[in-house]
Design a protein around this motif. Structure first.
Motif, PDB file in Angstrom:
ATOM      1  N   ALA A 141       0.827  -1.207   0.000  1.00 21.45           N
ATOM      2  CA  ALA A 141       0.000   0.000   0.000  1.00 21.45           C
ATOM      3  C   ALA A 141       0.862   1.257   0.000  1.00 21.45           C
ATOM      4  N   GLY A 142       1.947   1.246   0.772  1.00 21.58           N
ATOM      5  CA  GLY A 142       2.819   2.412   0.833  1.00 21.58           C
ATOM      6  C   GLY A 142       3.438   2.749  -0.507  1.00 21.58           C
ATOM      7  N   VAL A 143       3.778   1.708  -1.290  1.00 23.80           N
ATOM      8  CA  VAL A 143       4.392   1.923  -2.604  1.00 23.80           C
ATOM      9  C   VAL A 143       3.347   2.270  -3.662  1.00 23.80           C
ATOM     10  N   LEU A 144       2.214   1.567  -3.626  1.00 26.76           N
ATOM     11  CA  LEU A 144       1.232   1.677  -4.707  1.00 26.76           C
ATOM     12  C   LEU A 144       0.255   2.841  -4.556  1.00 26.76           C
ATOM     13  N   PHE A 145      -0.059   3.237  -3.334  1.00 29.37           N
ATOM     14  CA  PHE A 145      -1.053   4.290  -3.127  1.00 29.37           C
ATOM     15  C   PHE A 145      -0.710   5.585  -3.859  1.00 29.37           C
ATOM     16  N   PRO A 146       0.560   6.083  -3.790  1.00 32.89           N
ATOM     17  CA  PRO A 146       0.878   7.311  -4.534  1.00 32.89           C
ATOM     18  C   PRO A 146       0.771   7.142  -6.052  1.00 32.89           C
ATOM     19  N   LEU A 147       0.902   5.889  -6.531  1.00 32.94           N
ATOM     20  CA  LEU A 147       0.907   5.635  -7.974  1.00 32.94           C
ATOM     21  C   LEU A 147      -0.492   5.382  -8.536  1.00 32.94           C
ATOM     22  N   ILE A 148      -1.310   4.622  -7.815  1.00 28.52           N
ATOM     23  CA  ILE A 148      -2.592   4.197  -8.382  1.00 28.52           C
ATOM     24  C   ILE A 148      -3.796   4.697  -7.581  1.00 28.52           C
ATOM     25  N   GLY A 149      -3.560   5.340  -6.448  1.00 35.93           N
ATOM     26  CA  GLY A 149      -4.644   5.919  -5.668  1.00 35.93           C
ATOM     27  C   GLY A 149      -5.536   4.878  -5.006  1.00 35.93           C
ATOM     28  N   LEU A 150      -6.572   5.380  -4.355  1.00 42.02           N
ATOM     29  CA  LEU A 150      -7.493   4.493  -3.640  1.00 42.02           C
ATOM     30  C   LEU A 150      -8.239   3.547  -4.575  1.00 42.02           C
ATOM     31  N   LEU A 151      -8.590   4.028  -5.769  1.00 40.55           N
ATOM     32  CA  LEU A 151      -9.292   3.160  -6.713  1.00 40.55           C
ATOM     33  C   LEU A 151      -8.431   1.968  -7.081  1.00 40.55           C
ATOM     34  N   GLY A 152      -7.151   2.212  -7.367  1.00 35.17           N
ATOM     35  CA  GLY A 152      -6.257   1.113  -7.705  1.00 35.17           C
ATOM     36  C   GLY A 152      -6.102   0.125  -6.572  1.00 35.17           C
TER      37      GLY A 152
END
Length: 403
Positions: free
Chosen positions: A151-162
């Motif tokens: 989540a820490g890596v992906l949240f800035p990249l894909i947001g909550l929807l991702g």
């Protein structure tokens, strides 16, 4: 054991996705509010509707197909989760939306958790009950390692929807695992029609009529209240002390997950204490010491969280093995629902108490009177809860319970 392993793997994948979503929402709410109470309210709204639905869930488990209940609960949770992502995608997500959706997910999660807890004695022989319960704890802590990092890596990249789309994939894996396994039916076809009030209160009356169960429920409830105060506050404490550093929080949360996995592996191999109460009270003392260390020092957060989680499988596997030994599979739904309801009330009360004490007493007091930085009030409250757990453990261990 094959059936249980398939179910266990499905739950592991689902927990990873769900924990990614929860971790991301915790960060999102903190960024919006910087309030321990706001974060605590996520858990409160998750638990509150369960006070009403839990007795009904217990009756459904004893009278309905448990496989169907798992399918319904997983499907409902998936729909709620994706709604969070959609609201975030359109930029209209509000904190109150999260509380509302948490309430609905809580109802489906209630059905899922209680149903899952009654499956172990149905699909496994008694000699595997403690190991299976510890493996259940490993699911929670395994997700605790993987989820924060992802989540820490992906949240800035894909947001909550991702994040929620990934959660949907893990839901699908869990859903398929349920479809392909066989779960025995235990529905009493000749059950007489009984008074609904008596049916709803059956679990409580059963616990009350068995002194060894009643005394253990009281002890575990007291422990859970103190423990949940620390569980509620440690994440906002770390965020406050690190200026919202999600990487540090993620590492500490992952350390806790690793501790839970190691503890689960140890119990799975060892099998736990033959005297269940000894396992529970030993876990209490270890948890209390770990909580105290977490509150007193900023340099040993990972170690303390590791040790804190390490003792949870010992406590929960011993506790659940006791229930499986003392209750028939035909009444486990209602009896475990009663215990689960008590746990919800205790957990909700602890979360509310923790948030209020932190935001309105401990934090203001230490910042205004002692000029300490943000987070120290929560740290002190965590340390106090740790000391209280140790005292409770020492007192409780003096009672000789035939378990």
């Amino acid at each position: 054991m094959k059936t249980f392993i398939i179910l266990w793997l499905g739950q592991l994948f689902s927990s990873v996705g769900s924990n990614m979503t929860y971790f991301t929402l915790t960060l999102w709410v903190w960024q919006k509010t910087e309030s321990a109470t706001a974060i605590a309210l996520i858990l409160v709204f998750y638990q509150l509707p369960q006070v009403i639905i839990t007795p009904l869930t217990g009756i459904l488990i004893d009278r309905t197909s448990r496989k169907q209940l798992l399918i319904i609960s997983d499907s409902g949770s998936a729909c709620c989760t994706i709604s969070v992502g959609i609201l975030a995608f359109f930029g209209i997500l509000q904190v109150w939306h999260i509380y509302l959706i948490a309430s609905i997910i809580g109802c489906f999660g209630n059905i899922q958790s209680l149903t899952y807890s009654t499956l172990i004695p149905l699909i496994l022989p008694e000699r595997h009950h403690t190991r299976a319960s510890s493996m259940g704890a490993m699911v929670v802590y395994g997700a605790g390692i993987i989820s924060p990092a992802l989540a820490g890596v992906l949240f800035p990249l894909i947001g909550l929807l991702g994040i929620t789309l990934i959660d949907m994939v893990t839901f699908a894996i869990a859903f398929c695992s349920i479809l392909i396994i066989y779960i025995p039916h235990t529905i009493n076809q000749d059950q007489e029609k009984v008074n609904h009030i008596k049916n709803f209160t059956f679990g409580f009356r059963y616990i009350y009529s068995h002194p060894e169960l009643l005394s253990m429920v009281i002890m575990v409830s007291l422990f859970s209240f103190l423990n949940d105060i620390g569980e509620t506050l440690y994440q906002p404490m770390i965020l406050a002390k690190t200026d919202g550093n999600s990487q540090i929080l993620g590492v500490v949360v992952a350390g806790g997950g690793f501790g839970g996995i190691v503890g689960g592996i140890v119990i799975s191999i060892w099998g736990g204490f033959k005297q269940r109460s000894k396992g529970i009270f030993t876990g209490f003392i270890g948890t209390g010491l770990s909580t105290l260390i977490l509150g007193l020092t900023s340099t040993l957060w990972i170690v303390a969280r590791f040790a804190w989680s390490f003792h949870n499988p010992l406590i929960m596997s011993s506790y659940m093995a006791m229930w499986y030994e003392k209750t028939s599979t035909k009444i486990q739904g209602r009896v475990l629902a009663a215990d689960y309801l008590i746990g919800i009330i205790v957990g909700t009360s602890a979360s509310l108490t923790a948030g209020i004490l932190a935001d309105h007493i401990f934090e203001p007091l230490l910042q205004s009177q002692f000029s300490l930085s943000a987070g120290n009030g929560m740290a002190l409250l965590i340390a106090v809860s740790g000391i209280s757990i140790i005292i409770l453990s020492l007192v409780a261990s003096r009672f000789k319970l035939n378990i």
